[in-house]
Design an enzyme around this catalytic site. Sequence first.
Site, PDB file in Angstrom:
ATOM      1  CD  GLU A  44       3.133  59.724 114.325  1.00  0.00           C
ATOM      2  OE1 GLU A  44       1.913  59.939 114.378  1.00  0.00           O
ATOM      3  OE2 GLU A  44       3.985  60.405 114.917  1.00  0.00           O
ATOM      4  CD  GLU A  69       3.045  65.376 107.373  1.00  0.00           C
ATOM      5  OE1 GLU A  69       2.415  64.614 108.114  1.00  0.00           O
ATOM      6  OE2 GLU A  69       2.564  65.840 106.317  1.00  0.00           O
ATOM      7  CG  ASP A  96       4.088  60.066  99.071  1.00  0.00           C
ATOM      8  OD1 ASP A  96       3.695  59.022  99.645  1.00  0.00           O
ATOM      9  OD2 ASP A  96       3.370  60.727  98.313  1.00  0.00           O
ATOM     10  CG  ASP A 118      -4.821  62.586 105.430  1.00  0.00           C
ATOM     11  OD1 ASP A 118      -5.234  63.192 106.428  1.00  0.00           O
ATOM     12  OD2 ASP A 118      -3.808  62.932 104.795  1.00  0.00           O
ATOM     13  CE  LYS A 122     -15.103  62.797  96.657  1.00  0.00           C
ATOM     14  NZ  LYS A 122     -14.593  64.128  96.458  1.00  0.00           N
ATOM     15  CB  THR A 191      -1.866  62.211 117.794  1.00  0.00           C
ATOM     16  OG1 THR A 191      -3.233  62.340 117.403  1.00  0.00           O
ATOM     17  CG2 THR A 191      -1.494  60.746 117.882  1.00  0.00           C
ATOM     18  CD  GLU A 192       0.535  67.719 117.349  1.00  0.00           C
ATOM     19  OE1 GLU A 192       0.610  66.652 116.699  1.00  0.00           O
ATOM     20  OE2 GLU A 192       1.526  68.389 117.687  1.00  0.00           O
ATOM     21  CD  GLU A 194      -5.471  59.679 120.788  1.00  0.00           C
ATOM     22  OE1 GLU A 194      -4.349  59.594 120.239  1.00  0.00           O
ATOM     23  OE2 GLU A 194      -5.851  58.872 121.646  1.00  0.00           O
TER      24      GLU A 194
HETATM   25  C1  LIG Z   1      -4.903  63.818 109.837  1.00  0.00           C
HETATM   26  S1  LIG Z   1      -3.207  64.104 109.920  1.00  0.00           S
HETATM   27  C2  LIG Z   1      -2.730  63.305 111.465  1.00  0.00           C
HETATM   28  C3  LIG Z   1      -1.427  63.830 112.001  1.00  0.00           C
HETATM   29  C4  LIG Z   1      -0.922  63.177 113.306  1.00  0.00           C
HETATM   30  N1  LIG Z   1      -0.552  61.783 113.072  1.00  0.00           N
HETATM   31  C5  LIG Z   1      -1.933  63.289 114.415  1.00  0.00           C
HETATM   32  O1  LIG Z   1      -2.536  62.263 114.756  1.00  0.00           O
HETATM   33  O2  LIG Z   1      -2.112  64.397 114.944  1.00  0.00           O
HETATM   34  C6  LIG Z   1      -2.523  62.966 108.708  1.00  0.00           C
HETATM   35  C7  LIG Z   1      -1.118  63.352 108.303  1.00  0.00           C
HETATM   36  O3  LIG Z   1      -0.609  62.349 107.422  1.00  0.00           O
HETATM   37  C8  LIG Z   1       0.140  62.988 106.400  1.00  0.00           C
HETATM   38  N2  LIG Z   1       0.197  62.085 105.245  1.00  0.00           N
HETATM   39  C9  LIG Z   1      -0.851  61.702 104.468  1.00  0.00           C
HETATM   40  N3  LIG Z   1      -0.438  60.878 103.482  1.00  0.00           N
HETATM   41  C10 LIG Z   1       0.898  60.739 103.639  1.00  0.00           C
HETATM   42  C11 LIG Z   1       1.894  60.025 102.920  1.00  0.00           C
HETATM   43  N4  LIG Z   1       1.599  59.298 101.833  1.00  0.00           N
HETATM   44  N5  LIG Z   1       3.173  60.088 103.359  1.00  0.00           N
HETATM   45  C12 LIG Z   1       3.493  60.820 104.462  1.00  0.00           C
HETATM   46  N6  LIG Z   1       2.584  61.529 105.173  1.00  0.00           N
HETATM   47  C13 LIG Z   1       1.303  61.493 104.778  1.00  0.00           C
HETATM   48  C14 LIG Z   1      -0.634  64.266 106.139  1.00  0.00           C
HETATM   49  O4  LIG Z   1       0.143  65.253 105.500  1.00  0.00           O
HETATM   50  C15 LIG Z   1      -1.050  64.672 107.556  1.00  0.00           C
HETATM   51  O5  LIG Z   1      -0.106  65.521 108.169  1.00  0.00           O
END
Ligand SMILES: C[S@@+](CC[C@H](N)C(=O)[O-])C[C@H]1O[C@@H](n2cnc3c(N)ncnc32)[C@H](O)[C@@H]1O
Length: 223
Positions: A44, A69, A96, A118, A122, A191-192, A194
Amino acid sequence: MRLRNVPHAKKLIVRHPDKIVSLGGDEDILLNERFPKERPLEVEIGAGKGRFIHTLAKGNPTCDHIAVEKYDSVIIRALERVIDDPLPNLLLVRADAEHLDRFFRPRSLRRIYLNFSDPWPKKRHEKRRLTHPDFLAMYKELLEPGGRIEFKTDNRKFFEYSLKTMNRAGMRFLFLSLDLHSEELSDNIMTEFEERYGKNGPIYKITASFEEGHNEETVQGTA
Ligand SMILES: C[S@@+](CC[C@H](N)C(=O)[O-])C[C@H]1O[C@@H](n2cnc3c(N)ncnc32)[C@H](O)[C@@H]1O
């Protein structure tokens, strides 16, 4: 949630090297080898606080799982969960996503889950979207033959964008939903994000693979 500073995050991560690894991008490490033997591996990306992947791993003990993450301050919530309820088939990775092709053997992943990534609305941030063509090209290299991407979002524009990028990347759609929670599906793991935002509107889902095939014949669900 990611901007909150959690001062003890780094210390907690260092104290649990069996459960979590923190990668900057240039380390010489193959995450496939972190498990005792080679078994199906599911990842994931953007796992947040880790509820989805922990539930998935617990229910599927015969395959291995990795939660990626980007932020210490977020992944330590997943680490606390794993400390409370350890699972030998789950590894947390603070990294990342853009570096992931360095850390996995090509064609070694059975599934890639993108849950509520995310949307980066933009245009100037388009490259950060986890369904940008550059990310899809990387996933294509990492997925095993027949491997799948499972993508969920509550953001209609991001859903449409992802449909287009996946279609242009030649992906075959195996399942599409415009309202996941109205489908009679027993296997959805919430998910959290969701649970928190799913009540405000529909959840969109795409399951797709790079296998050859015709989309017209294969799409199921209420697309
Ligand atoms: C909106 S949250 C959703 C978290 C979880 N998947 C959920 O559904 O509850 C998006 C997560 O993706 C992580 N994220 C965003 N870009 C990322 C990247 N390039 N690499 C790893 N994680 C990333 C963010 O830090 C954030 O914790």
